[in-house]
Design a protein around this motif. Structure first.
Motif, short mmCIF file in Angstrom:
data_model
loop_
_atom_site.label_atom_id
_atom_site.label_comp_id
_atom_site.label_asym_id
_atom_site.label_seq_id
_atom_site.Cartn_x
_atom_site.Cartn_y
_atom_site.Cartn_z
N UNK A 61 0.85 -1.20 0.00
CA UNK A 61 0.00 0.00 0.00
C UNK A 61 0.88 1.24 0.00
N UNK A 62 0.52 2.23 -0.81
CA UNK A 62 1.33 3.43 -0.92
C UNK A 62 0.75 4.64 -0.21
N UNK A 63 -0.55 4.78 -0.20
CA UNK A 63 -1.19 5.86 0.56
C UNK A 63 -2.65 5.50 0.76
N UNK A 64 -3.22 6.03 1.85
CA UNK A 64 -4.60 5.69 2.19
C UNK A 64 -5.22 6.81 2.99
N UNK A 65 -6.54 6.83 3.03
CA UNK A 65 -7.23 7.85 3.81
C UNK A 65 -8.71 7.88 3.54
N UNK A 66 -9.35 8.88 4.10
CA UNK A 66 -10.76 9.15 3.84
C UNK A 66 -10.82 10.43 3.03
N UNK A 67 -11.13 10.32 1.76
CA UNK A 67 -11.16 11.48 0.88
C UNK A 67 -12.55 11.63 0.27
N UNK A 68 -12.69 12.50 -0.71
CA UNK A 68 -13.99 12.71 -1.33
C UNK A 68 -14.49 11.44 -2.02
N UNK A 69 -13.59 10.60 -2.51
CA UNK A 69 -14.00 9.36 -3.16
C UNK A 69 -14.62 8.40 -2.14
N UNK A 70 -13.96 8.23 -1.01
CA UNK A 70 -14.52 7.38 0.04
C UNK A 70 -15.84 7.95 0.55
N UNK A 71 -15.93 9.27 0.64
CA UNK A 71 -17.17 9.89 1.10
C UNK A 71 -18.31 9.58 0.13
N UNK A 72 -18.01 9.57 -1.17
CA UNK A 72 -19.03 9.19 -2.15
C UNK A 72 -19.52 7.76 -1.91
N UNK A 73 -18.64 6.89 -1.48
CA UNK A 73 -19.05 5.52 -1.24
C UNK A 73 -19.96 5.42 -0.03
N UNK A 74 -19.74 6.25 0.97
CA UNK A 74 -20.65 6.28 2.10
C UNK A 74 -22.05 6.68 1.66
N UNK A 75 -22.12 7.49 0.61
CA UNK A 75 -23.42 7.98 0.13
C UNK A 75 -24.18 6.96 -0.70
N UNK A 76 -23.59 5.77 -0.88
CA UNK A 76 -24.34 4.68 -1.49
C UNK A 76 -25.49 4.22 -0.60
N UNK A 77 -25.41 4.56 0.69
CA UNK A 77 -26.35 4.04 1.68
C UNK A 77 -27.33 5.14 2.11
N UNK A 78 -28.52 4.74 2.59
CA UNK A 78 -29.54 5.73 2.94
C UNK A 78 -29.10 6.76 3.97
N UNK A 79 -28.30 6.32 4.96
CA UNK A 79 -27.84 7.23 6.00
C UNK A 79 -26.30 7.19 6.03
N UNK A 80 -25.65 8.06 5.25
CA UNK A 80 -24.19 8.01 5.11
C UNK A 80 -23.43 8.08 6.42
N UNK A 81 -23.98 8.77 7.41
CA UNK A 81 -23.26 8.88 8.68
C UNK A 81 -23.16 7.55 9.41
N UNK A 82 -23.99 6.59 9.04
CA UNK A 82 -23.92 5.26 9.65
C UNK A 82 -22.90 4.37 8.94
N UNK A 83 -22.39 4.83 7.81
CA UNK A 83 -21.45 4.04 7.02
C UNK A 83 -20.02 4.46 7.31
N UNK A 84 -19.09 3.55 7.05
CA UNK A 84 -17.65 3.80 7.19
C UNK A 84 -17.00 3.43 5.87
N UNK A 85 -16.06 4.23 5.42
CA UNK A 85 -15.38 3.93 4.16
C UNK A 85 -13.92 4.39 4.23
#
Length: 210
Positions: A61-85
């Motif tokens: 692995x070279x780099x990791x984090x919670x960015x706008x892309x991961x945040x978009x994945x949380x929005x796949x679910x009805x309540x994004x705040x309940x999701x982790x990405x």
């Protein structure tokens, strides 16, 4: 992306090159209990997701984090705040994965109208978009709808020229299935996974992964 992928287009992921997850604590090593992992009752964190995923992937692995892309994945679910990405790049820029976990089902499930999907059994589905020359290398998505939660994993980077199960991918489909069905990749996880996630040394706080 194909029209049949409305479940991803709705989240704006079609234009995103994304990545998931992350790090090896022991240099050159993998957890000895990877074959028989156990979950737990500690709330999952993005860093713990990164740690668990890194155990499965045989790339650096070279780099990791919670960015706008991961945040978009949380929005796949009805309540994004309940999701982790979390998202990460493995082995440079060519192997990009993003994982989202939620106690809820996705807003819209994948469509198989174009035939680019397969039911792998036990609640796990595989879907993919193929290479569009000079436009998009394609992508692979694995979804696990389990008893207590849903996991969605996206892998992009290599050219997807057919059924990903038949391709020699740097991160094979079997590895992706192992990740989404790992009991530590859930809304709650083990204390060990959380503690180990806090120790990864290339997590980028507040910085984009891509």
């Amino acid at each position: 992306m194909r029209a049949g992928r409305s479940w991803r287009l709705a989240t704006g992921l079609a234009a995103v090159v994304v990545a998931v997850v992350v790090a090896v604590l022991i240099v050159g090593g993998r957890s000895e209990d990877r074959a028989d992992p156990e979950g737990g009752d500690v709330p999952t964190t993005p860093r713990s997701l990164a740690f668990v995923v890194s155990e499965h992937v045989d790339l650096e692995p070279t780099r990791a984090g919670v960015d706008w892309a991961a945040d978009n994945y949380r929005r796949l679910f009805p309540h994004p705040k309940r999701a982790v990405a979390a998202s990460t790049n493995f082995a440079g820029d060519g192997n990009i994965v993003v994982v989202g976990v939620s106690p809820e089902r996705e807003k819209v499930g994948p469509s198989c109208d174009d035939g680019f999907c397969a039911d792998l059994g036990d609640g796990v589905r595989l879907a993919w978009d193929e290479l569009a020359p000079e436009e998009d290398p394609g992508l692979v998505v694995v979804v696990a709808e389990l008893d207590t939660h849903t996991v969605v994993l996206r892998y992009s980077g290599p050219a997807i020229t057919g059924d990903p199960r038949d391709l020699d991918l740097p991160i094979p489909v079997d590895t992706m299935v192992d990740i989404v069905t790992d009991p530590r990749v859930a809304p709650t996880t083990s204390q060990e996974a959380v503690d180990s996630g806090e120790e990864i040394d290339f997590w980028l706080d507040g910085n984009p992964v891509v």
